[in-house]
Design an enzyme around this catalytic site. Structure first.
Site, PDB file in Angstrom:
ATOM      1  N   LYS A 181       0.734  -1.187   0.066  1.00 54.71           N
ATOM      2  CA  LYS A 181       0.011   0.022  -0.075  1.00 54.71           C
ATOM      3  C   LYS A 181       0.803   1.249  -0.096  1.00 54.71           C
ATOM      4  CE  LYS A 181      -2.118  -1.112   3.867  1.00 54.71           C
ATOM      5  NZ  LYS A 181      -1.669  -2.597   4.137  1.00 54.71           N
ATOM      6  N   ARG A 220      -9.560   1.712   8.544  1.00 48.46           N
ATOM      7  CA  ARG A 220      -9.125   0.573   9.078  1.00 48.46           C
ATOM      8  C   ARG A 220     -10.190  -0.217   9.440  1.00 48.46           C
ATOM      9  NH1 ARG A 220      -3.364   1.094   8.612  1.00 48.46           N
ATOM     10  NH2 ARG A 220      -2.441  -0.436  10.036  1.00 48.46           N
ATOM     11  N   ARG A 272      11.402  -6.220   5.528  1.00 50.94           N
ATOM     12  CA  ARG A 272      10.949  -4.867   5.313  1.00 50.94           C
ATOM     13  C   ARG A 272      12.054  -3.713   5.985  1.00 50.94           C
ATOM     14  NH1 ARG A 272       5.021  -2.869   5.622  1.00 50.94           N
ATOM     15  NH2 ARG A 272       5.006  -2.839   7.652  1.00 50.94           N
ATOM     16  N   ARG A 312      10.781  -1.489  11.241  1.00 49.93           N
ATOM     17  CA  ARG A 312       9.736  -0.966  11.977  1.00 49.93           C
ATOM     18  C   ARG A 312       9.404  -1.588  13.232  1.00 49.93           C
ATOM     19  NH1 ARG A 312       4.437  -0.066   8.392  1.00 49.93           N
ATOM     20  NH2 ARG A 312       3.495  -0.546  10.160  1.00 49.93           N
ATOM     21  N   ARG A 344      -1.289  -7.995  14.343  1.00 44.04           N
ATOM     22  CA  ARG A 344      -1.746  -6.866  13.236  1.00 44.04           C
ATOM     23  C   ARG A 344      -2.468  -7.671  12.126  1.00 44.04           C
ATOM     24  NH1 ARG A 344       3.630  -4.938  11.553  1.00 44.04           N
ATOM     25  NH2 ARG A 344       2.709  -3.755   9.948  1.00 44.04           N
TER      26      ARG A 344
HETATM   27  P1  AMP Z   1       0.433   1.227   8.891  1.00 42.68           P
HETATM   28  O1  AMP Z   1       1.740   1.910   8.652  1.00 42.68           O
HETATM   29  O2  AMP Z   1      -0.362   1.335   7.962  1.00 42.68           O
HETATM   30  O3  AMP Z   1       0.775  -0.417   8.918  1.00 42.68           O
HETATM   31  O4  AMP Z   1       0.087   1.759  10.307  1.00 42.68           O
HETATM   32  C1  AMP Z   1       0.887   1.193  11.513  1.00 42.68           C
HETATM   33  C2  AMP Z   1       0.229   1.317  12.806  1.00 42.68           C
HETATM   34  O5  AMP Z   1      -0.695   2.712  12.820  1.00 42.68           O
HETATM   35  C3  AMP Z   1      -1.077   0.398  12.836  1.00 42.68           C
HETATM   36  O6  AMP Z   1      -0.666  -0.961  13.414  1.00 42.68           O
HETATM   37  C4  AMP Z   1      -1.892   1.072  13.898  1.00 42.68           C
HETATM   38  O7  AMP Z   1      -1.482   1.034  15.121  1.00 42.68           O
HETATM   39  C5  AMP Z   1      -1.718   2.581  13.406  1.00 42.68           C
HETATM   40  N1  AMP Z   1      -2.851   3.107  12.474  1.00 42.68           N
HETATM   41  C6  AMP Z   1      -2.295   3.549  11.234  1.00 42.68           C
HETATM   42  N2  AMP Z   1      -3.611   4.017  10.502  1.00 42.68           N
HETATM   43  C7  AMP Z   1      -4.611   3.476  11.425  1.00 42.68           C
HETATM   44  C8  AMP Z   1      -6.237   3.673  11.534  1.00 42.68           C
HETATM   45  N3  AMP Z   1      -6.659   4.082  10.365  1.00 42.68           N
HETATM   46  N4  AMP Z   1      -6.825   3.403  12.711  1.00 42.68           N
HETATM   47  C9  AMP Z   1      -6.236   2.729  13.613  1.00 42.68           C
HETATM   48  N5  AMP Z   1      -4.979   2.855  13.852  1.00 42.68           N
HETATM   49  C10 AMP Z   1      -4.028   3.121  12.723  1.00 42.68           C
END
Ligand code: AMP
Length: 210
Positions: free
Chosen positions: A14, A89, A123, A156, A167
């Protein structure tokens, strides 16, 4: 002018695809996870609040995310379109977004679980500019540094086996229902995210009819 949402399992690409698309279409990319990581790096109040939650692989509360998104999508610089990556989400967030703006296209990047594990385990991300690399599938040309800004790349904090498992569980329970939600609205486009970065980029471009 096009308002796009990208969703799919972790590691589906993404962030990588949203970044490419944003440059090609010249519209802003809104990566909510990266935005939160920057808050953590800058040690802001929000960053302090969300850091433990994120590192455990759990979701930040809807109201915190909704507030961030409401401010963005209604700001003048986003009125020519944008790409949302990581939001919504869950269905509650999708309903909130619908209340704010009309989404034009929702790209669902589909990737089987076995591939997800392979991609997440190698990653690397840039803590400064958010660029994403992979030790095998998309290595940085400058070894352990970011090709874009030269910062030393990091794994990360939530790419640990425990947080990855959490996750993925969250994804299945909370995010997967978005498929039906957006299918019913007639805006869903499914993309096979298994091919390489270039190929998936082409599939997206074609699917958007651009
Ligand atoms: P990502 O980089 O998209 O994998 O997001 C990393 C982390 O950010 C997630 O595991 C959540 O803890 C938080 N996060 C990002 N976007 C959201 C969202 N829309 N709702 C809730 N938590 C989010």
């Amino acid at each position: 002018m096009i308002k796009i949402v990208l969703f799919g399992p972790q590691g589906a690409g993404k962030g990588t695809q949203a970044d490419r698309l944003s440059k090609r279409l010249e519209i802003p990319h809104i990566p909510t996870g990266q935005m939160l990581r920057e808050e953590i790096a800058a040690n802001t109040k929000l960053g302090q609040k969300v850091s433990e939650i994120m590192n455990r692989g759990e979701l930040v509360t809807d109201w915190q995310m909704n507030e961030i998104i409401r401010d963005r999508v209604n700001a003048p610089e986003y009125q020519n379109g944008f790409i949302l990556d990581g939001y919504p989400r869950n269905v509650e967030q999708a309903e909130f977004l619908d209340y704010q703006i009309a989404v034009d296209k929702v790209l669902f990047l589909n990737l089987p679980k076995t591939e997800v594990m392979k991609r997440l385990s190698g990653r690397l991300t840039c803590p400064k500019c958010g660029a994403i690399f992979h030790k095998i599938f998309n290595p940085s040309k400058s070894g352990d540094k970011c090709d874009r800004c030269g910062t030393v790349l990091q794994v990360r904090a939530d790419d640990t086996p425990e947080a990855i498992a959490k996750r993925l569980e969250q994804y299945e329970e909370e995010t997967q229902p978005l498929h039906e939600y957006y299918l019913k609205k007639g805006v869903l486009i499914e993309i096979d995210a298994a091919p390489d970065i270039e190929q998936v980029g082409l599939l997206i471009w074609e699917a958007l009819g651009l």
